[in-house]
Design an enzyme around this catalytic site. Structure first.
Site, PDB file in Angstrom:
ATOM      1  N   LYS A  98      13.738   5.315  39.330  1.00  0.00           N
ATOM      2  CA  LYS A  98      13.414   6.738  39.389  1.00  0.00           C
ATOM      3  C   LYS A  98      12.519   7.032  40.594  1.00  0.00           C
ATOM      4  CE  LYS A  98      13.943   7.526  34.408  1.00  0.00           C
ATOM      5  NZ  LYS A  98      13.250   7.954  33.152  1.00  0.00           N
ATOM      6  N   TYR A 108      21.287  14.165  32.091  1.00  0.00           N
ATOM      7  CA  TYR A 108      20.382  14.301  30.936  1.00  0.00           C
ATOM      8  C   TYR A 108      20.810  15.406  29.967  1.00  0.00           C
ATOM      9  CZ  TYR A 108      16.978  10.961  32.815  1.00  0.00           C
ATOM     10  OH  TYR A 108      16.337   9.813  33.240  1.00  0.00           O
ATOM     11  N   ASN A 147       8.227   6.962  34.045  1.00  0.00           N
ATOM     12  CA  ASN A 147       8.454   5.620  33.499  1.00  0.00           C
ATOM     13  C   ASN A 147       9.385   4.737  34.343  1.00  0.00           C
ATOM     14  OD1 ASN A 147      10.741   6.970  32.808  1.00  0.00           O
ATOM     15  ND2 ASN A 147      10.659   6.509  30.620  1.00  0.00           N
ATOM     16  N   HIS A 156      15.466   4.064  34.659  1.00  0.00           N
ATOM     17  CA  HIS A 156      16.390   4.520  33.620  1.00  0.00           C
ATOM     18  C   HIS A 156      17.398   3.413  33.328  1.00  0.00           C
ATOM     19  CE1 HIS A 156      19.504   6.771  31.526  1.00  0.00           C
ATOM     20  NE2 HIS A 156      20.364   6.193  32.342  1.00  0.00           N
ATOM     21  N   GLU A 169      27.700   7.736  32.661  1.00  0.00           N
ATOM     22  CA  GLU A 169      26.715   7.827  33.737  1.00  0.00           C
ATOM     23  C   GLU A 169      27.241   7.203  35.036  1.00  0.00           C
ATOM     24  OE1 GLU A 169      23.103   6.195  32.066  1.00  0.00           O
ATOM     25  OE2 GLU A 169      23.134   7.661  30.436  1.00  0.00           O
TER      26      GLU A 169
HETATM   27  P1  IDP Z   1      15.123   6.483  27.690  1.00  0.00           P
HETATM   28  O1  IDP Z   1      14.987   6.766  29.176  1.00  0.00           O
HETATM   29  O2  IDP Z   1      14.270   5.314  27.274  1.00  0.00           O
HETATM   30  O3  IDP Z   1      16.564   6.359  27.255  1.00  0.00           O
HETATM   31  P2  IDP Z   1      15.124   9.134  26.485  1.00  0.00           P
HETATM   32  O4  IDP Z   1      14.606   9.478  25.146  1.00  0.00           O
HETATM   33  O5  IDP Z   1      16.607   9.140  26.677  1.00  0.00           O
HETATM   34  O6  IDP Z   1      14.495   7.730  26.922  1.00  0.00           O
HETATM   35  O7  IDP Z   1      14.466  10.163  27.514  1.00  0.00           O
HETATM   36  C1  IDP Z   1      14.946  10.264  28.836  1.00  0.00           C
HETATM   37  C2  IDP Z   1      13.764  10.351  29.757  1.00  0.00           C
HETATM   38  O8  IDP Z   1      13.084  11.576  29.551  1.00  0.00           O
HETATM   39  C3  IDP Z   1      12.691   9.271  29.562  1.00  0.00           C
HETATM   40  O9  IDP Z   1      12.990   8.069  30.237  1.00  0.00           O
HETATM   41  C4  IDP Z   1      11.455   9.957  30.115  1.00  0.00           C
HETATM   42  O10 IDP Z   1      11.414   9.869  31.546  1.00  0.00           O
HETATM   43  C5  IDP Z   1      11.691  11.402  29.730  1.00  0.00           C
HETATM   44  N1  IDP Z   1      11.020  11.734  28.480  1.00  0.00           N
HETATM   45  C6  IDP Z   1      11.450  11.481  27.229  1.00  0.00           C
HETATM   46  N2  IDP Z   1      10.565  11.932  26.312  1.00  0.00           N
HETATM   47  C7  IDP Z   1       9.564  12.497  27.023  1.00  0.00           C
HETATM   48  C8  IDP Z   1       8.345  13.138  26.644  1.00  0.00           C
HETATM   49  O11 IDP Z   1       8.013  13.306  25.472  1.00  0.00           O
HETATM   50  N3  IDP Z   1       7.547  13.591  27.666  1.00  0.00           N
HETATM   51  C9  IDP Z   1       7.887  13.431  28.979  1.00  0.00           C
HETATM   52  N4  IDP Z   1       9.021  12.833  29.364  1.00  0.00           N
HETATM   53  C10 IDP Z   1       9.855  12.363  28.401  1.00  0.00           C
HETATM   54 MG    MG Z   2      18.092   7.758  27.139  1.00  0.00          MG
END
Ligand code: IDP
Ligand code: MG
Length: 149
Positions: free
Chosen positions: A9, A49, A112, A115, A126
């Site tokens: 990212k 997304y 984070n 992805h 994707e």
């Molecule tokens: P993942 O990336 O581990 O699959 P997902 O639940 O699919 O997690 O969420 C996609 C992305 O959205 C996450 O990697 C993160 O960057 C962001 N995200 C998810 N939940 C939150 C939140 O509560 N606050 C801010 N960003 C979030």
């Molecule tokens: Mg996800």
């Protein structure tokens, strides 16, 4: 062999972690079969997304993911989807185990670092957003006999 979609990212790129992350993927034994540096358009980010549309973090997520270059990767290997999720660690870096990419390099949910697709179906969907079929290469690595029994 299974293929998954992963993406370093914008924060990972800005923090100079491209090499470190690709190195971890390689050292695990996975094969990179597709790779490119690009900046997502809002349309691509919305497509990627779409399952999160309407959630509170969605606008911030679109802003974050389009904010700078990313590295798009197609990673191939035994159980690649599950394996890459394990290598990445939990979504929230505070909960991601040390030794995982998110556990070692992140602090905030919305920053984070990486992805990874969460299922084979998501991976297929994707990969199609980012790569044409001819951009994915098939090749042998001489080390494979030391990676797979
Ligand atoms: P993942 O990336 O581990 O699959 P997902 O639940 O699919 O997690 O969420 C996609 C992305 O959205 C996450 O990697 C993160 O960057 C962001 N995200 C998810 N939940 C939150 C939140 O509560 N606050 C801010 N960003 C979030
Ligand atoms: Mg996800």
């Amino acid at each position: 062999m299974e293929r998954t979609y992963c993406m370093i990212k914008p924060d990972g790129v800005q923090k100079g972690l491209i090499g470190e992350i690709i190195s971890r993927i390689e050292r695990k034994g996975y094969k990179i079969v597709g790779m490119k540096l690009l900046q997502l358009t809002t349309a691509m980010a919305e497509e990627h997304y779409r399952e999160h549309e309407g959630k509170s973090f969605y606008p911030g997520l679109l802003q974050y993911i389009t904010s700078g270059p990313v590295v798009a990767l197609v990673v191939e290997g035994k159980n690649a989807v599950k394996g890459m999720r394990a290598l990445m660690g939990a979504t929230n870096p505070l909960e991601a185990a040390p030794g995982t990419i998110r556990g070692d390099f992140g602090l905030d949910m919305g920053r984070n670092v990486i992805h990874g697709a969460d299922s084979i179906e998501s991976a297929k969907r994707e990969i199609a957003i980012y790569f044409k079929e001819e951009e994915l290469l098939q090749y042998d690595k001489s080390l494979d006999e030391w990676i797979y029994e």
